[in-house]
Structure formats: structure tokens, C-alpha cells
Design a protein around this motif. Sequence first.
Motif, PDB file in Angstrom:
ATOM      1  N   ALA A 114      18.728  12.076  61.871  1.00 44.95           N
ATOM      2  CA  ALA A 114      18.705  12.328  60.431  1.00 44.95           C
ATOM      3  C   ALA A 114      17.305  12.772  60.034  1.00 44.95           C
ATOM      4  O   ALA A 114      16.314  12.318  60.627  1.00 44.95           O
ATOM      5  CB  ALA A 114      19.082  11.067  59.657  1.00 44.95           C
ATOM      6  N   LEU A 115      17.243  13.671  59.064  1.00 43.46           N
ATOM      7  CA  LEU A 115      15.960  14.159  58.563  1.00 43.46           C
ATOM      8  C   LEU A 115      15.983  14.073  57.039  1.00 43.46           C
ATOM      9  O   LEU A 115      16.938  14.514  56.402  1.00 43.46           O
ATOM     10  CB  LEU A 115      15.748  15.600  59.032  1.00 43.46           C
ATOM     11  CG  LEU A 115      14.462  16.308  58.601  1.00 43.46           C
ATOM     12  CD1 LEU A 115      13.964  17.221  59.734  1.00 43.46           C
ATOM     13  CD2 LEU A 115      14.647  17.134  57.331  1.00 43.46           C
ATOM     14  N   MET A 116      14.935  13.458  56.487  1.00 42.68           N
ATOM     15  CA  MET A 116      14.892  13.289  55.034  1.00 42.68           C
ATOM     16  C   MET A 116      13.553  13.804  54.489  1.00 42.68           C
ATOM     17  O   MET A 116      12.498  13.511  55.045  1.00 42.68           O
ATOM     18  CB  MET A 116      15.059  11.809  54.667  1.00 42.68           C
ATOM     19  CG  MET A 116      16.444  11.264  55.022  1.00 42.68           C
ATOM     20  SD  MET A 116      16.624   9.509  54.648  1.00 42.68           S
ATOM     21  CE  MET A 116      15.858   8.746  56.075  1.00 42.68           C
ATOM     22  N   VAL A 117      13.638  14.571  53.409  1.00 45.36           N
ATOM     23  CA  VAL A 117      12.443  15.118  52.766  1.00 45.36           C
ATOM     24  C   VAL A 117      12.158  14.311  51.501  1.00 45.36           C
ATOM     25  O   VAL A 117      13.070  14.032  50.715  1.00 45.36           O
ATOM     26  CB  VAL A 117      12.665  16.601  52.394  1.00 45.36           C
ATOM     27  CG1 VAL A 117      11.494  17.141  51.564  1.00 45.36           C
ATOM     28  CG2 VAL A 117      12.865  17.444  53.651  1.00 45.36           C
ATOM     29  N   MET A 118      10.904  13.920  51.323  1.00 47.24           N
ATOM     30  CA  MET A 118      10.465  13.249  50.091  1.00 47.24           C
ATOM     31  C   MET A 118       9.686  14.276  49.268  1.00 47.24           C
ATOM     32  O   MET A 118       8.726  14.878  49.781  1.00 47.24           O
ATOM     33  CB  MET A 118       9.508  12.084  50.392  1.00 47.24           C
ATOM     34  CG  MET A 118      10.020  11.039  51.369  1.00 47.24           C
ATOM     35  SD  MET A 118      11.397  10.115  50.723  1.00 47.24           S
ATOM     36  CE  MET A 118      12.652  10.613  51.905  1.00 47.24           C
ATOM     37  N   ASP A 119      10.061  14.471  48.025  1.00 49.96           N
ATOM     38  CA  ASP A 119       9.348  15.445  47.209  1.00 49.96           C
ATOM     39  C   ASP A 119       9.486  15.088  45.728  1.00 49.96           C
ATOM     40  O   ASP A 119      10.599  14.851  45.244  1.00 49.96           O
ATOM     41  CB  ASP A 119       9.922  16.852  47.471  1.00 49.96           C
ATOM     42  CG  ASP A 119       8.940  17.954  47.101  1.00 49.96           C
ATOM     43  OD1 ASP A 119       7.833  17.645  46.624  1.00 49.96           O
ATOM     44  OD2 ASP A 119       9.280  19.140  47.309  1.00 49.96           O
ATOM     45  N   MET A 120       8.381  15.036  45.036  1.00 49.31           N
ATOM     46  CA  MET A 120       8.373  14.761  43.586  1.00 49.31           C
ATOM     47  C   MET A 120       9.135  13.477  43.269  1.00 49.31           C
ATOM     48  O   MET A 120      10.025  13.460  42.417  1.00 49.31           O
ATOM     49  CB  MET A 120       8.955  15.949  42.818  1.00 49.31           C
ATOM     50  CG  MET A 120       8.144  17.227  43.017  1.00 49.31           C
ATOM     51  SD  MET A 120       8.866  18.675  42.227  1.00 49.31           S
ATOM     52  CE  MET A 120       8.681  18.267  40.501  1.00 49.31           C
ATOM     53  N   ILE A 121       8.726  12.396  43.939  1.00 49.95           N
ATOM     54  CA  ILE A 121       9.471  11.151  43.800  1.00 49.95           C
ATOM     55  C   ILE A 121       8.714  10.114  42.957  1.00 49.95           C
ATOM     56  O   ILE A 121       9.115   8.960  42.912  1.00 49.95           O
ATOM     57  CB  ILE A 121       9.846  10.567  45.189  1.00 49.95           C
ATOM     58  CG1 ILE A 121       8.688  10.634  46.204  1.00 49.95           C
ATOM     59  CG2 ILE A 121      11.009  11.336  45.795  1.00 49.95           C
ATOM     60  CD1 ILE A 121       7.714   9.567  46.135  1.00 49.95           C
ATOM     61  N   GLY A 122       7.645  10.561  42.294  1.00 44.48           N
ATOM     62  CA  GLY A 122       6.837   9.610  41.525  1.00 44.48           C
ATOM     63  C   GLY A 122       7.103   9.592  40.031  1.00 44.48           C
ATOM     64  O   GLY A 122       6.562   8.731  39.318  1.00 44.48           O
ATOM     65  N   ASP A 123       7.907  10.515  39.532  1.00 44.89           N
ATOM     66  CA  ASP A 123       8.164  10.623  38.091  1.00 44.89           C
ATOM     67  C   ASP A 123       8.615   9.282  37.523  1.00 44.89           C
ATOM     68  O   ASP A 123       9.549   8.665  38.029  1.00 44.89           O
ATOM     69  CB  ASP A 123       9.248  11.695  37.870  1.00 44.89           C
ATOM     70  CG  ASP A 123       9.550  11.943  36.397  1.00 44.89           C
ATOM     71  OD1 ASP A 123       8.854  11.375  35.534  1.00 44.89           O
ATOM     72  OD2 ASP A 123      10.491  12.721  36.125  1.00 44.89           O
ATOM     73  N   ALA A 124       7.947   8.852  36.448  1.00 46.07           N
ATOM     74  CA  ALA A 124       8.298   7.568  35.830  1.00 46.07           C
ATOM     75  C   ALA A 124       9.751   7.560  35.347  1.00 46.07           C
ATOM     76  O   ALA A 124      10.402   6.517  35.337  1.00 46.07           O
ATOM     77  CB  ALA A 124       7.361   7.289  34.657  1.00 46.07           C
ATOM     78  N   ASP A 125      10.240   8.728  34.958  1.00 44.61           N
ATOM     79  CA  ASP A 125      11.656   8.864  34.563  1.00 44.61           C
ATOM     80  C   ASP A 125      12.400   9.427  35.774  1.00 44.61           C
ATOM     81  O   ASP A 125      12.609  10.630  35.900  1.00 44.61           O
ATOM     82  CB  ASP A 125      11.746   9.812  33.360  1.00 44.61           C
ATOM     83  CG  ASP A 125      13.176  10.014  32.904  1.00 44.61           C
ATOM     84  OD1 ASP A 125      14.059   9.250  33.335  1.00 44.61           O
ATOM     85  OD2 ASP A 125      13.413  10.954  32.127  1.00 44.61           O
ATOM     86  N   TYR A 164      11.447  16.960  35.909  1.00 49.26           N
ATOM     87  CA  TYR A 164      10.137  16.348  35.707  1.00 49.26           C
ATOM     88  C   TYR A 164       9.651  16.668  34.298  1.00 49.26           C
ATOM     89  O   TYR A 164       9.123  17.745  34.047  1.00 49.26           O
ATOM     90  CB  TYR A 164       9.192  16.892  36.781  1.00 49.26           C
ATOM     91  CG  TYR A 164       7.816  16.277  36.841  1.00 49.26           C
ATOM     92  CD1 TYR A 164       7.569  14.968  36.444  1.00 49.26           C
ATOM     93  CD2 TYR A 164       6.745  17.015  37.340  1.00 49.26           C
ATOM     94  CE1 TYR A 164       6.302  14.421  36.524  1.00 49.26           C
ATOM     95  CE2 TYR A 164       5.476  16.486  37.429  1.00 49.26           C
ATOM     96  CZ  TYR A 164       5.257  15.185  37.006  1.00 49.26           C
ATOM     97  OH  TYR A 164       3.999  14.660  37.099  1.00 49.26           O
ATOM     98  N   GLY A 165       9.853  15.746  33.390  1.00 45.28           N
ATOM     99  CA  GLY A 165       9.626  16.031  31.977  1.00 45.28           C
ATOM    100  C   GLY A 165      10.843  16.753  31.420  1.00 45.28           C
ATOM    101  O   GLY A 165      11.659  17.284  32.172  1.00 45.28           O
ATOM    102  N   LYS A 224       2.052  10.658  34.327  1.00 46.39           N
ATOM    103  CA  LYS A 224       3.516  10.857  34.274  1.00 46.39           C
ATOM    104  C   LYS A 224       4.235  10.005  35.310  1.00 46.39           C
ATOM    105  O   LYS A 224       5.461   9.957  35.329  1.00 46.39           O
ATOM    106  CB  LYS A 224       3.870  12.328  34.543  1.00 46.39           C
ATOM    107  CG  LYS A 224       3.014  13.370  33.843  1.00 46.39           C
ATOM    108  CD  LYS A 224       3.154  13.314  32.341  1.00 46.39           C
ATOM    109  CE  LYS A 224       2.449  14.471  31.657  1.00 46.39           C
ATOM    110  NZ  LYS A 224       1.003  14.637  31.999  1.00 46.39           N
ATOM    111  N   LEU A 225       3.470   9.377  36.210  1.00 45.74           N
ATOM    112  CA  LEU A 225       4.071   8.704  37.364  1.00 45.74           C
ATOM    113  C   LEU A 225       4.109   7.192  37.184  1.00 45.74           C
ATOM    114  O   LEU A 225       3.430   6.637  36.320  1.00 45.74           O
ATOM    115  CB  LEU A 225       3.295   9.052  38.639  1.00 45.74           C
ATOM    116  CG  LEU A 225       2.977  10.522  38.904  1.00 45.74           C
ATOM    117  CD1 LEU A 225       2.436  10.696  40.313  1.00 45.74           C
ATOM    118  CD2 LEU A 225       4.187  11.411  38.698  1.00 45.74           C
TER     119      LEU A 225
END
Length: 351
Positions: free
Chosen positions: A242-253, A312-313, A328-329
Motif C-alpha cells: 500500500a502507498l499513501m500520500v500525505m498532503d495539506m493535512i494541517g488545515d484546522a478545518d 483550504y479556506g 490556519k493550521l
Amino acid sequence: MKRQTNTLEVFPRVPLCPLWLKICVALPLAIALAGTQACTKGTSAGATASATEKPESAAATSVQPESAPTDNAPLPHIDSKRAFQYTREVTAFGPRYMGSENHKKLERYIVDHLKGDQVEDDSFTADTVEGKFPVRNIIAKFPGTKDGVIVILGHYDTVYPLRNSGFVGANDGGSSTAILLEFANQLRGGGSGKRRDGYSVWLVWTDGEEAVQKWTDTDSLYGARHLAEKWENDGTLKKIKALMVMDMIGDADLNIDRNTNGAPWLLDLIYTAAERGGYQSHFYAREGSIEDDHIPFVKRGVPSADVIDLDYGYNNVFWHSPQDTMDKLSPKSLEIVGNTILETIRLLDQR
Ligand SMILES: [Zn+2]
């Protein structure tokens, strides 16, 4: 950047409307959205709704898998304060586009945090429409007792065309770099030579994810495309479970999208893991096709998932904007994604 190949379908978080249920099940998006507006006249539904509201439409339920039976193992936990601090430190380097001094500083920062780990480089020169750039994927390997590899990718470069705009990519580039550093802490275990009980896990800080001009198949994903080709040639791809990409995962919302060009079973497994933490309201309210570092691997048949929040926003306004900043995070979002992915790894180990 992640180019959307089609508009993300939004499963509206609105009060139930019998008519809406029929419309959204039976008709395509455009008509469905029109139906939503009709149903929700006078309400503040839609994209402004809180991410913690549970989607109530039939369509939303249809993309969410059945709850799988789970064992009683405790949910794994990352140190979200530490992960947030990493994000802050990475962002403080400033713009970190390919070929920049800040990029070099960040390379050193990442490698410095992997002392004692098995670290490899995949380095090359990318020939782009803006000239030649050094590209360096940094790989940390955590060997396991089972035959097979789980790969987690996260890009650390920032957007080249925005290099003079003050863009620092707290979420886009910062959060992905940081969560992988925290995963390394969790996977390292207790000392040298000790294998983890499960598959090997490889963390890859990818470089050159962003386009140098305008996103195309050849101007984007420089590091991931190189690595996928390399791993195809040396036989590594066959070992990847399995391969998983993490991207833009810090948004408070936080609203993680269900990226439809991933492997459905893996997307479902991530959802199951999220449910175990009570995090499911942050997952899969929208679905659509997003291009990201997983694509070169998807093209080669690797079961992949892109864990990304491309909302994001309001209307995604902070994405690729100088407003992509730390304020924003939230550490909570890193915790939600971090715990969910560690739990996904645990569930994968059992397969
Ligand atoms: Zn980006």
C-alpha cells in the motif's frame, strides 16, 4: 499543487430533504447541486458548514464503507504538539522551492532528524521548462518482520512560481514534511536493529511535487515520477502492499477528500481506521479526482491513496496563496491524520 481533473463532488451537509435524497442518488452533480440549493433555501449549508457536521445525504453514506469489525487494540497516537512544532520550524525556513538555499537547509533539517535510521537518497537533475534543477527524494526505511512494504509519501518542496510572493507553504509542503518526521519517531521503536512487528514501512520526503510553471503531466511530480520509474525497474514496486500520500493535512478545518483515483479498498481501510478514533466526520464528505504524488504509482498498478484536504479556506482560497501560513493550521488536524494513518498501518499489518 494538485490539479483537479474534475470538480470535487460535495456531499452537502444539510438537513435531510426527501426530494434531495432522490435527486442526489439519481442525477449527476450539476443537477444534484441545484437540488441542494432548492432544498436548503434559507440555510447556511454547503461549503461553509462545519467540518464536524456529519453528512446526512444518501450519497454521502454511499461513499462511506460499512464499519468493519475491529479488535480491542488501543489506537496509536502521535505526538501532535511535536508534529506541529516541526511544521512551524519547516515553515520558518521560508520559501523552499527546488534549487533554493532554503530547500538545501530543509534537506539538512530532515536528514538531521533521521540520525540512526536507514536513510537513502534518490537524487537526480530534472530538466524543466524553467531550466535544470537538482531533485532529491529522501527515503527512511523501517524494516519489518513481514514480507512487503508500506510506503508513505509527503512532499517538502514549495511552489516555484510563487517564489517571490512570500509563499511559505505551511500546509502545502510544511504539514506533509512534519507528519512524516513524526511518523519516523513512531516507527523508530526502541533502538537499532529492531524490526517492527509487521510490514516494512518506508517514508519518502518527495521533492519537485509542484510544477515550475503550469501543471501538466511533464511539469509536476518530478520526484515521484522518477522514484516510480526507478522502483519499477529494480522490482521494488511489486513489494509495495500500500502507498499513501500525505498532503495539506494541517488545515484546522479538516476535510479529507476521497480521491477517486486511489484504490477503493485502501480508501475504505483508512476510513475504518478513522472511525476507530471517532474521526470519521473529517473524512470523505467530498470525492473527486486529484493529481498528486500517488499518480505515477497508480499508473503502475500500486494500490495507492492520496490523503489530502483540498478545501483550504472557503473555496480553497488559501491554497497556493501567501496566506498559507501557520495560523490556519491546528495540531488537532495533524493528530487526526497521524493517528488514523498509524492505525491504517496496524490494520494493513494484520492483512
Ligand atoms: Zn501545492
